[in-house]
Design a protein around this motif. Structure first.
Motif, PDB file in Angstrom:
ATOM      1  N   PRO A 246       0.827  -1.216   0.000  1.00 22.28           N
ATOM      2  CA  PRO A 246       0.000   0.000   0.000  1.00 22.28           C
ATOM      3  C   PRO A 246       0.858   1.261   0.000  1.00 22.28           C
ATOM      4  O   PRO A 246       1.730   1.421   0.856  1.00 22.28           O
ATOM      5  CB  PRO A 246      -0.802  -0.124   1.293  1.00 22.28           C
ATOM      6  CG  PRO A 246      -0.796  -1.581   1.618  1.00 22.28           C
ATOM      7  CD  PRO A 246       0.522  -2.096   1.137  1.00 22.28           C
ATOM      8  N   GLY A 247       0.647   2.100  -0.983  1.00 23.30           N
ATOM      9  CA  GLY A 247       1.376   3.360  -1.042  1.00 23.30           C
ATOM     10  C   GLY A 247       2.808   3.248  -1.531  1.00 23.30           C
ATOM     11  O   GLY A 247       3.545   4.232  -1.523  1.00 23.30           O
ATOM     12  N   ASN A 248       3.193   2.046  -1.945  1.00 22.37           N
ATOM     13  CA  ASN A 248       4.575   1.834  -2.394  1.00 22.37           C
ATOM     14  C   ASN A 248       4.644   1.615  -3.901  1.00 22.37           C
ATOM     15  O   ASN A 248       3.663   1.250  -4.535  1.00 22.37           O
ATOM     16  CB  ASN A 248       5.180   0.623  -1.684  1.00 22.37           C
ATOM     17  CG  ASN A 248       5.303   0.826  -0.195  1.00 22.37           C
ATOM     18  OD1 ASN A 248       5.414   1.950   0.281  1.00 22.37           O
ATOM     19  ND2 ASN A 248       5.262  -0.272   0.552  1.00 22.37           N
ATOM     20  N   GLU A 249       5.825   1.826  -4.445  1.00 25.81           N
ATOM     21  CA  GLU A 249       6.052   1.521  -5.844  1.00 25.81           C
ATOM     22  C   GLU A 249       6.200   0.011  -6.027  1.00 25.81           C
ATOM     23  O   GLU A 249       6.482  -0.713  -5.075  1.00 25.81           O
ATOM     24  CB  GLU A 249       7.326   2.221  -6.331  1.00 25.81           C
ATOM     25  CG  GLU A 249       7.223   3.726  -6.400  1.00 25.81           C
ATOM     26  CD  GLU A 249       8.459   4.348  -7.001  1.00 25.81           C
ATOM     27  OE1 GLU A 249       8.451   5.565  -7.247  1.00 25.81           O
ATOM     28  OE2 GLU A 249       9.443   3.619  -7.229  1.00 25.81           O
ATOM     29  N   ARG A 250       5.993  -0.443  -7.254  1.00 24.18           N
ATOM     30  CA  ARG A 250       6.181  -1.859  -7.539  1.00 24.18           C
ATOM     31  C   ARG A 250       7.677  -2.187  -7.466  1.00 24.18           C
ATOM     32  O   ARG A 250       8.488  -1.587  -8.155  1.00 24.18           O
ATOM     33  CB  ARG A 250       5.604  -2.202  -8.912  1.00 24.18           C
ATOM     34  CG  ARG A 250       5.497  -3.681  -9.164  1.00 24.18           C
ATOM     35  CD  ARG A 250       4.580  -3.999 -10.315  1.00 24.18           C
ATOM     36  NE  ARG A 250       3.193  -3.613 -10.036  1.00 24.18           N
ATOM     37  CZ  ARG A 250       2.152  -3.973 -10.775  1.00 24.18           C
ATOM     38  NH1 ARG A 250       2.356  -4.726 -11.857  1.00 24.18           N
ATOM     39  NH2 ARG A 250       0.935  -3.589 -10.469  1.00 24.18           N
ATOM     40  N   GLU A 251       7.998  -3.160  -6.631  1.00 20.79           N
ATOM     41  CA  GLU A 251       9.381  -3.491  -6.313  1.00 20.79           C
ATOM     42  C   GLU A 251       9.756  -4.856  -6.876  1.00 20.79           C
ATOM     43  O   GLU A 251       9.008  -5.829  -6.691  1.00 20.79           O
ATOM     44  CB  GLU A 251       9.550  -3.499  -4.778  1.00 20.79           C
ATOM     45  CG  GLU A 251      10.866  -4.009  -4.274  1.00 20.79           C
ATOM     46  CD  GLU A 251      10.839  -4.292  -2.777  1.00 20.79           C
ATOM     47  OE1 GLU A 251      11.924  -4.349  -2.189  1.00 20.79           O
ATOM     48  OE2 GLU A 251       9.751  -4.456  -2.215  1.00 20.79           O
ATOM     49  N   GLY A 252      10.900  -4.936  -7.535  1.00 16.47           N
ATOM     50  CA  GLY A 252      11.390  -6.214  -8.015  1.00 16.47           C
ATOM     51  C   GLY A 252      11.870  -7.067  -6.858  1.00 16.47           C
ATOM     52  O   GLY A 252      12.644  -6.593  -6.023  1.00 16.47           O
ATOM     53  N   VAL A 253      11.441  -8.309  -6.804  1.00 16.72           N
ATOM     54  CA  VAL A 253      11.792  -9.222  -5.724  1.00 16.72           C
ATOM     55  C   VAL A 253      12.844 -10.225  -6.184  1.00 16.72           C
ATOM     56  O   VAL A 253      13.875 -10.397  -5.534  1.00 16.72           O
ATOM     57  CB  VAL A 253      10.538  -9.960  -5.215  1.00 16.72           C
ATOM     58  CG1 VAL A 253      10.912 -11.015  -4.190  1.00 16.72           C
ATOM     59  CG2 VAL A 253       9.539  -8.972  -4.637  1.00 16.72           C
ATOM     60  N   ALA A 254      12.573 -10.892  -7.283  1.00 12.54           N
ATOM     61  CA  ALA A 254      13.490 -11.909  -7.803  1.00 12.54           C
ATOM     62  C   ALA A 254      13.216 -12.137  -9.270  1.00 12.54           C
ATOM     63  O   ALA A 254      12.078 -11.984  -9.719  1.00 12.54           O
ATOM     64  CB  ALA A 254      13.339 -13.221  -7.031  1.00 12.54           C
ATOM     65  N   SER A 255      14.262 -12.505 -10.000  1.00 13.00           N
ATOM     66  CA  SER A 255      14.113 -12.762 -11.435  1.00 13.00           C
ATOM     67  C   SER A 255      14.962 -13.965 -11.829  1.00 13.00           C
ATOM     68  O   SER A 255      15.936 -14.321 -11.148  1.00 13.00           O
ATOM     69  CB  SER A 255      14.530 -11.545 -12.253  1.00 13.00           C
ATOM     70  OG  SER A 255      15.932 -11.341 -12.158  1.00 13.00           O
ATOM     71  N   VAL A 256      14.558 -14.574 -12.943  1.00 10.09           N
ATOM     72  CA  VAL A 256      15.359 -15.646 -13.532  1.00 10.09           C
ATOM     73  C   VAL A 256      15.317 -15.452 -15.040  1.00 10.09           C
ATOM     74  O   VAL A 256      14.249 -15.280 -15.622  1.00 10.09           O
ATOM     75  CB  VAL A 256      14.845 -17.035 -13.098  1.00 10.09           C
ATOM     76  CG1 VAL A 256      13.372 -17.227 -13.415  1.00 10.09           C
ATOM     77  CG2 VAL A 256      15.685 -18.141 -13.718  1.00 10.09           C
ATOM     78  N   ASP A 257      16.481 -15.446 -15.669  1.00 15.87           N
ATOM     79  CA  ASP A 257      16.483 -15.202 -17.104  1.00 15.87           C
ATOM     80  C   ASP A 257      16.474 -16.527 -17.867  1.00 15.87           C
ATOM     81  O   ASP A 257      16.401 -17.605 -17.270  1.00 15.87           O
ATOM     82  CB  ASP A 257      17.655 -14.310 -17.510  1.00 15.87           C
ATOM     83  CG  ASP A 257      19.021 -14.980 -17.361  1.00 15.87           C
ATOM     84  OD1 ASP A 257      20.031 -14.265 -17.477  1.00 15.87           O
ATOM     85  OD2 ASP A 257      19.077 -16.226 -17.151  1.00 15.87           O
TER      86      ASP A 257
ATOM     87  N   ALA B 271      19.967  -5.672 -18.456  1.00 13.80           N
ATOM     88  CA  ALA B 271      20.644  -5.717 -17.163  1.00 13.80           C
ATOM     89  C   ALA B 271      19.685  -5.324 -16.050  1.00 13.80           C
ATOM     90  O   ALA B 271      19.926  -5.579 -14.875  1.00 13.80           O
ATOM     91  CB  ALA B 271      21.849  -4.784 -17.176  1.00 13.80           C
ATOM     92  N   TRP B 272      18.555  -4.696 -16.432  1.00 14.36           N
ATOM     93  CA  TRP B 272      17.614  -4.168 -15.451  1.00 14.36           C
ATOM     94  C   TRP B 272      16.533  -5.200 -15.131  1.00 14.36           C
ATOM     95  O   TRP B 272      15.338  -4.951 -15.337  1.00 14.36           O
ATOM     96  CB  TRP B 272      16.997  -2.880 -15.949  1.00 14.36           C
ATOM     97  CG  TRP B 272      18.020  -1.869 -16.365  1.00 14.36           C
ATOM     98  CD1 TRP B 272      18.408  -1.555 -17.624  1.00 14.36           C
ATOM     99  CD2 TRP B 272      18.807  -1.070 -15.481  1.00 14.36           C
ATOM    100  NE1 TRP B 272      19.386  -0.601 -17.594  1.00 14.36           N
ATOM    101  CE2 TRP B 272      19.644  -0.275 -16.290  1.00 14.36           C
ATOM    102  CE3 TRP B 272      18.875  -0.935 -14.100  1.00 14.36           C
ATOM    103  CZ2 TRP B 272      20.550   0.627 -15.756  1.00 14.36           C
ATOM    104  CZ3 TRP B 272      19.772  -0.025 -13.562  1.00 14.36           C
ATOM    105  CH2 TRP B 272      20.595   0.735 -14.384  1.00 14.36           C
ATOM    106  N   VAL B 273      16.912  -6.336 -14.628  1.00 12.98           N
ATOM    107  CA  VAL B 273      15.978  -7.452 -14.485  1.00 12.98           C
ATOM    108  C   VAL B 273      14.995  -7.281 -13.333  1.00 12.98           C
ATOM    109  O   VAL B 273      14.018  -8.022 -13.260  1.00 12.98           O
ATOM    110  CB  VAL B 273      16.739  -8.774 -14.313  1.00 12.98           C
ATOM    111  CG1 VAL B 273      17.510  -9.096 -15.586  1.00 12.98           C
ATOM    112  CG2 VAL B 273      17.679  -8.718 -13.112  1.00 12.98           C
ATOM    113  N   LEU B 274      15.248  -6.344 -12.438  1.00 15.29           N
ATOM    114  CA  LEU B 274      14.347  -6.115 -11.310  1.00 15.29           C
ATOM    115  C   LEU B 274      13.634  -4.764 -11.410  1.00 15.29           C
ATOM    116  O   LEU B 274      13.127  -4.254 -10.410  1.00 15.29           O
ATOM    117  CB  LEU B 274      15.102  -6.222  -9.984  1.00 15.29           C
ATOM    118  CG  LEU B 274      15.604  -7.629  -9.641  1.00 15.29           C
ATOM    119  CD1 LEU B 274      16.337  -7.608  -8.294  1.00 15.29           C
ATOM    120  CD2 LEU B 274      14.455  -8.634  -9.597  1.00 15.29           C
ATOM    121  N   ARG B 275      13.602  -4.206 -12.597  1.00 17.71           N
ATOM    122  CA  ARG B 275      12.875  -2.958 -12.820  1.00 17.71           C
ATOM    123  C   ARG B 275      11.563  -3.265 -13.517  1.00 17.71           C
ATOM    124  O   ARG B 275      11.551  -3.949 -14.550  1.00 17.71           O
ATOM    125  CB  ARG B 275      13.705  -1.997 -13.652  1.00 17.71           C
ATOM    126  CG  ARG B 275      15.036  -1.657 -13.012  1.00 17.71           C
ATOM    127  CD  ARG B 275      14.867  -0.921 -11.695  1.00 17.71           C
ATOM    128  NE  ARG B 275      16.152  -0.648 -11.058  1.00 17.71           N
ATOM    129  CZ  ARG B 275      16.848   0.464 -11.250  1.00 17.71           C
ATOM    130  NH1 ARG B 275      16.361   1.401 -12.055  1.00 17.71           N
ATOM    131  NH2 ARG B 275      17.995   0.630 -10.660  1.00 17.71           N
TER     132      ARG B 275
END
Length: 124
Positions: A41-52, A103-107
């Motif tokens: 709530p009230g926060n921006e969407r945040e990257g948690v984890a990624s797999v390419d 390179a921006w996998v959590l954006r």
């Protein structure tokens, strides 16, 4: 048509665990970069984890050592194993996918496809 459907959210007490799943359809998960994001709530969407596509994983510092991302290409399913949950992990969790390399996998802006989200609530 690309579709991502998350499940596994719920309510848990601090210190508990949850496993999220994201079933993908309409594209080959073997060649797509996939990730989990969250938005409280009230926060921006945040990257948690990624797999390419090569299986290389990235984690946000806030979840390293607690969360594990994995992908079962045979089932076209992305998972997020979450342990040692705390109230700060309360958020709606989203699955995302994109076929490009970056390179921006959590954006969040580097992903084209999104699921509808699954809610995680952690009580203290």
């Amino acid at each position: 048509q690309v579709r991502l459907v998350e499940s596994g959210g719920g309510s848990v007490q601090a210190g508990g665990s949850l496993r999220l799943a994201c079933v993908a359809s309409g594209f080959p998960t073997t060649t797509y970069r996939m990730a989990w994001f969250r938005q409280g709530p009230g926060n921006e969407r945040e990257g948690v984890a990624s797999v390419d596509a090569d299986g290389i994983k990235e984690y946000a510092d806030s979840v390293k050592g607690r969360f594990t991302i994995s992908k079962d290409n045979a089932k076209s399913t992305l998972y997020l194993e979450m342990n040692s949950l705390g109230p700060e992990d309360t958020a709606t969790y989203y699955c995302a996918a994109d076929m490009g390399r970056t390179a921006w996998v959590l954006r969040f802006w580097s992903y084209q496809y999104w699921g509808q989200g699954t809610r995680v609530t952690v009580s203290s």
